[in-house]
Design an enzyme around this catalytic site. Sequence first.
Site, PDB file in Angstrom:
ATOM      1  N   ASP A 144      13.657  -3.523  52.657  1.00 23.91           N
ATOM      2  CA  ASP A 144      12.812  -4.163  51.649  1.00 23.91           C
ATOM      3  C   ASP A 144      12.875  -3.363  50.341  1.00 23.91           C
ATOM      4  O   ASP A 144      13.258  -2.191  50.331  1.00 23.91           O
ATOM      5  CB  ASP A 144      11.374  -4.190  52.197  1.00 23.91           C
ATOM      6  N   ASP A 202       8.852 -14.940  50.937  1.00 24.87           N
ATOM      7  CA  ASP A 202       7.664 -14.795  51.786  1.00 24.87           C
ATOM      8  C   ASP A 202       6.925 -16.117  51.903  1.00 24.87           C
ATOM      9  O   ASP A 202       5.974 -16.228  52.668  1.00 24.87           O
ATOM     10  CB  ASP A 202       6.723 -13.725  51.206  1.00 24.87           C
TER      11      ASP A 202
HETATM   12  C1  DGJ Z   1       7.428  -7.708  51.193  1.00 23.70           C
HETATM   13  C2  DGJ Z   1       8.256  -8.550  52.108  1.00 23.70           C
HETATM   14  O1  DGJ Z   1       8.751  -9.655  51.419  1.00 23.70           O
HETATM   15  C3  DGJ Z   1       7.409  -8.978  53.301  1.00 23.70           C
HETATM   16  O2  DGJ Z   1       8.139  -9.838  54.120  1.00 23.70           O
HETATM   17  C4  DGJ Z   1       6.916  -7.770  54.039  1.00 23.70           C
HETATM   18  O3  DGJ Z   1       7.998  -7.095  54.612  1.00 23.70           O
HETATM   19  C5  DGJ Z   1       6.157  -6.883  53.084  1.00 23.70           C
HETATM   20  N1  DGJ Z   1       6.912  -6.563  51.913  1.00 23.70           N
HETATM   21  C6  DGJ Z   1       5.743  -5.616  53.759  1.00 23.70           C
HETATM   22  O4  DGJ Z   1       5.152  -4.754  52.904  1.00 23.70           O
END
Ligand code: DGJ
Length: 694
Positions: free
Chosen positions: A448, A510
């Site tokens: 990430d 997300d």
């Molecule tokens: C941002 C990501 O897009 C999410 O899927 C998740 O992993 C969060 N960060 C966790 O902090």
Amino acid sequence: MIKIDNDYFHLSGENYSYCFFVENGKLYHSYFGKPLKKTVERKICDRIEPLFEYGEFGRGDFRIPSTVIRTKESLSTDFVYKGYEILKSATKSPFPTLRGEQEVLAITLADSCIEVDLKLYYYVFKDGLVRNVEIINKSKNCVNIDKAMSFCLDLPSEKYHCLSLYGRPNDERNYTREELGFGIKSIESACGVTSHRQNPFVAIMDEDTSEDSGNVYGFNVVYAGNFSIELEKTEFSQVRVNAGENILYGGIEIKPNESFLTPQVVVVYSSQGIGEMSRSFHRLYRKHLLPPNFRDKIRPIVINSWESLIYDINEESIKKLIDSASGLGIDTFVLDDGWFKNRLDDTTSLGDWIEDKKRLPNGLKPIVSYAKENGMNFGIWIEPEGISVNSDLYLAHPDWAIQTKGREGVQIRNQLTLDFSRQEVIDYVFSAIKRLIVQNGITYLKWDMNRYLTDVVSAEKYRKYTLGVYSLYERLTGEFPNLIIEGCASGGGRYEPSTLYYTPLIWNSDNTDAWCRSKIQYSTSLCYPLQTSSNHVSHCPNNQTGRNTPFKSRGAVASLGCLGYELNLSSDCSTKEVSQIPMQIEEYKKDAGLILTGDLYRILNPYEGDEFCEMVVSEDKSSAYFVYMRSLNIPSVAKKRIIKMKGLDKEAKYIIKERNAVYTGEELVNVGIEMNLDHEDFSCEILHLSEVAK
Ligand code: DGJ
């Protein structure tokens, strides 16, 4: 193919020809379009504005330049043709480049006044043309590169439309088509990373180009840092497109005898509309970009902990989630954020990549074993580039965070960024990840990145940062060739080709609401193959939109790529929904070969109406997978919706499993087929077609 006849150059692939020529030492562009049998041998440089192969500054071409090279005495360049070479393979590059079989042409130009050479590289692929440039300082003094684009395309005067993808977290890649007006437009990032703000993709097309017909040129920058795609429509209606790295203020100095190579830019031409452009991108990326170990292969079906547990991580909560996912056909359990030292929320601990002993007193090992006992491999979330001020790492090495001396660091999502231009920083992160993988038998990593860069002190640092990111990828994939890395940046903020060189899939957004996702995935497919899109079925009401959509529709949209799950199966969904999962996965595993490698035909654009429809047709046209979804239920007319299919063999007969009926390809394409929708909002239809023996 590369054909050279005196001063005429003709590069061609299956669907395109690209021609240029030399006249009085200058390189002029003459043609980019449908394949030609003969090279264009007309020297058409007497237009009001000549079409150049590469734009220069300060010598009478007032369009936006492709390069600006500064010395003490000069700000202009005047590059003159010296010769060409056909290379056996791609030039050695610190950037990810397209791999595999290709023909490479290198043109050398020289500016004798500033004693700098410019090399234009053309990598010729069946499905597209790739370019970058190299600037070589042959003088005894330093020169400054203020700008060095990788691809310049001068297009003759026409009315063009431009398609680009702006976005935000949870609303990535909005399909935006507009007429290209006079002046300069730049699709770019100065965020240090690709960013959500704009994707490094742009298509330029004739005003009457549609999904299925017309001329279109698609540009995609193979770079995870600052990029720009500049479009200038001049007062004479000609258009210049420059694409490449966005070298920020101050430029980059190169010393005597040093050279400066730029990242690659891919351009795909289609004479059959936007759809064929996408299929060419997909073929090109499947064959020449994605990690060979994983391309065209089904990725593991994951259950990710983020939406269900957030930071509520402990041995018990994890085991419960594993229990609920056991026996459903899920392959890998991915433990998202919150597993490491003191990480109870997003204000702390990035950089301290060791298990939180309070909540995981026995470390990760027993959980990994528990997942294995339940038939699942184990994956883990990490943010390699992040550092929290509240962390042991920051206490020990405050100077490892990118900051400006004398200023307080700008915290975005309560965090700073590690200085990936420094070797010791990369060494530290690499060792931390290696330990995690080796000690625990981790097979899957979600990488990430939740912050744009601030306080970067120079253009060179930005570049070195991105090169540092690649070097960590290189080391990880070199040492662990079977490790699957899922790319992620606050959702899909780094969806671009150089990341796909290492990660066979990217977490697309997300936002997992079926309707929003249908849009995001639709526009992502403009240049990125379905097999790169990581899609999860999540619970309802949806976390991001508060909306309810049928479980079937969530599954249908997620199936158009790499299927996974992100919900608490014991509390977030009904037993009826959970009972559908094994079948959903079984069906997906049967269809995945086709979905991941077939040709994508987009039928209805959810950005332009209330419906989404796509189908994937196998290369030999013997099978197809069709998904239709309508947003709100429309009384009276809903059931009567007839959709015309695409991409089928009109002569063939297909059985549609869900209808238990046989249709000719011609009938399905020309007449269409009635949708059979449930009486509810966001209802969908999934159809499986297979050819009946002739
Ligand atoms: C941002 C990501 O897009 C999410 O899927 C998740 O992993 C969060 N960060 C966790 O902090």
